[in-house]
Design a protein around this motif. Structure first.
Motif, PDB file in Angstrom:
ATOM      1  N   GLU A 108       0.809  -1.218   0.000  1.00 35.91           N
ATOM      2  CA  GLU A 108       0.000   0.000   0.000  1.00 35.91           C
ATOM      3  C   GLU A 108       0.848   1.275   0.000  1.00 35.91           C
ATOM      4  N   ASN A 109       2.170   1.148  -0.110  1.00 40.51           N
ATOM      5  CA  ASN A 109       3.088   2.302  -0.146  1.00 40.51           C
ATOM      6  C   ASN A 109       3.019   3.151   1.119  1.00 40.51           C
ATOM      7  N   THR A 136      -3.094   5.953   9.011  1.00 44.08           N
ATOM      8  CA  THR A 136      -2.842   4.665   8.360  1.00 44.08           C
ATOM      9  C   THR A 136      -3.974   3.698   8.624  1.00 44.08           C
ATOM     10  N   TYR A 143      -7.116   4.651   6.683  1.00 43.89           N
ATOM     11  CA  TYR A 143      -6.970   4.315   5.266  1.00 43.89           C
ATOM     12  C   TYR A 143      -7.194   2.825   5.044  1.00 43.89           C
ATOM     13  N   LEU A 144      -6.568   1.988   5.872  1.00 41.77           N
ATOM     14  CA  LEU A 144      -6.698   0.550   5.690  1.00 41.77           C
ATOM     15  C   LEU A 144      -8.122   0.074   5.952  1.00 41.77           C
ATOM     16  N   ARG A 174      -9.974   0.852   2.853  1.00 42.11           N
ATOM     17  CA  ARG A 174      -9.498   0.012   1.739  1.00 42.11           C
ATOM     18  C   ARG A 174      -9.972  -1.419   1.883  1.00 42.11           C
ATOM     19  N   TYR A 175     -10.002  -1.903   3.122  1.00 39.77           N
ATOM     20  CA  TYR A 175     -10.433  -3.264   3.424  1.00 39.77           C
ATOM     21  C   TYR A 175     -11.531  -3.158   4.475  1.00 39.77           C
TER      22      TYR A 175
END
Length: 288
Positions: free
Chosen positions: A261-262, A277, A280-281, A284-285
């Protein structure tokens, strides 16, 4: 080539970081105009731009020359100087803006302690004034955003009278680049865009998400570890049980996900993660 443009070269008085923000009706202006080196200075070269001014000027500053010394060196070595425009700020905050007499109007600049603003083929002097006034007023804003706010103010005051095409933001700081291995902290470019300055704001926000090193972290709660283990299993990164303990196998798998995920600049290992972080995750998931 006529790099008719408006730019702001500046130093952050708190950190010593140096930066250049620039916009123009010119393809990929960031490939020509901005140059900067931490602990040395920053330069914007434009209007029939001489790209050699960047490395040459920085080398002179590093050797101890002041802004006027740099100008005199350019005068000796460039017979086309009267068609050029440039601005610079040294690591000591010494500024200079130069506009040759053969630059296309409106052309000019304004400099003060820690900044140099300039432009050519502009809608008028109000473009430079808007950049300067905004930069001086927004002193509580983080330095990269402050540069972009000044650039946006110049655009709203008329900007390049031919229109919009590209913009760029370059910021350097000692050890602030990727992995702490160099000084190029931000190098963002909108090379061909209908709203290039707005695009830079979007890129800056994304840059902060992916590369900013957070100051605060917290341990993952057991339910968050279970969610994470489930995600890692679904991606084929983890073969263990979903038990809610952040063990060695979970950490190895999580490191792999962070790299995918950079987000590696944000994660320092172990069960502690910063909120940006984690948010975001979870987007994303999906977190339930």
């Amino acid at each position: 080539m006529v790099v008719a443009t408006f730019s702001l070269v500046a130093q952050d008085p708190e950190t010593g970081d140096l930066g250049v923000a620039v916009a123009s009706k010119f393809l990929a202006v960031g490939s020509v105009v901005p140059f900067a080196r931490a602990g040395v200075g920053a330069i914007a070269t434009q209007s029939y731009a001489n790209p050699r001014f960047g490395p040459q000027g920085l080398a002179l500053l590093e050797q101890g020359a002041g802004p006027e010394g740099v100008l005199e060196a350019f005068r000796r070595t460039d017979p086309g100087l009267e068609r050029r425009q440039f601005g610079l700020v040294s690591a000591r905050g010494e500024p200079l803006t130069f506009t040759g007499g053969e630059c296309h109007p409106w052309a000019g600049g304004r400099a003060g302690k820690g900044f140099a603003a300039q432009g050519n083929l502009l809608a008028g002097p109000q473009v430079v004034e808007a950049m300067v006034e905004t930069f001086l007023q927004e002193e509580r804003v983080p330095f990269p955003e402050r540069l972009l706010l000044a650039l946006k103010a110049g655009e709203e005051a008329g900007g390049d009278k031919r229109g919009k095409q590209s913009a760029a933001l370059l910021v350097v700081g000692e050890g602030k680049g990727y992995g702490g291995l160099w000084d190029r902290y931000m190098d963002l470019r909108a090379d061909d865009h209908p709203e290039p300055v707005e695009e830079l704001f979007r890129l800056l926000s994304l840059h902060r998400l992916l590369f900013e090193r957070p100051k605060e972290r917290r341990p993952l709660a057991p339910e968050e570890v279970r969610w994470l283990q489930g995600v890692l299993r679904s991606l084929g990164l983890y073969a263990g049980e979903v038990h809610g303990e952040f063990d060695e196998a979970t950490e190895r798998a999580f490191l792999a996900l962070i790299g995918m995920e950079n987000l590696e600049e944000r994660y320092q290992g172990g069960p502690e993660v910063d909120e940006a972080t984690l948010s975001y995750l979870k987007r994303r998931y999906p977190w339930s």
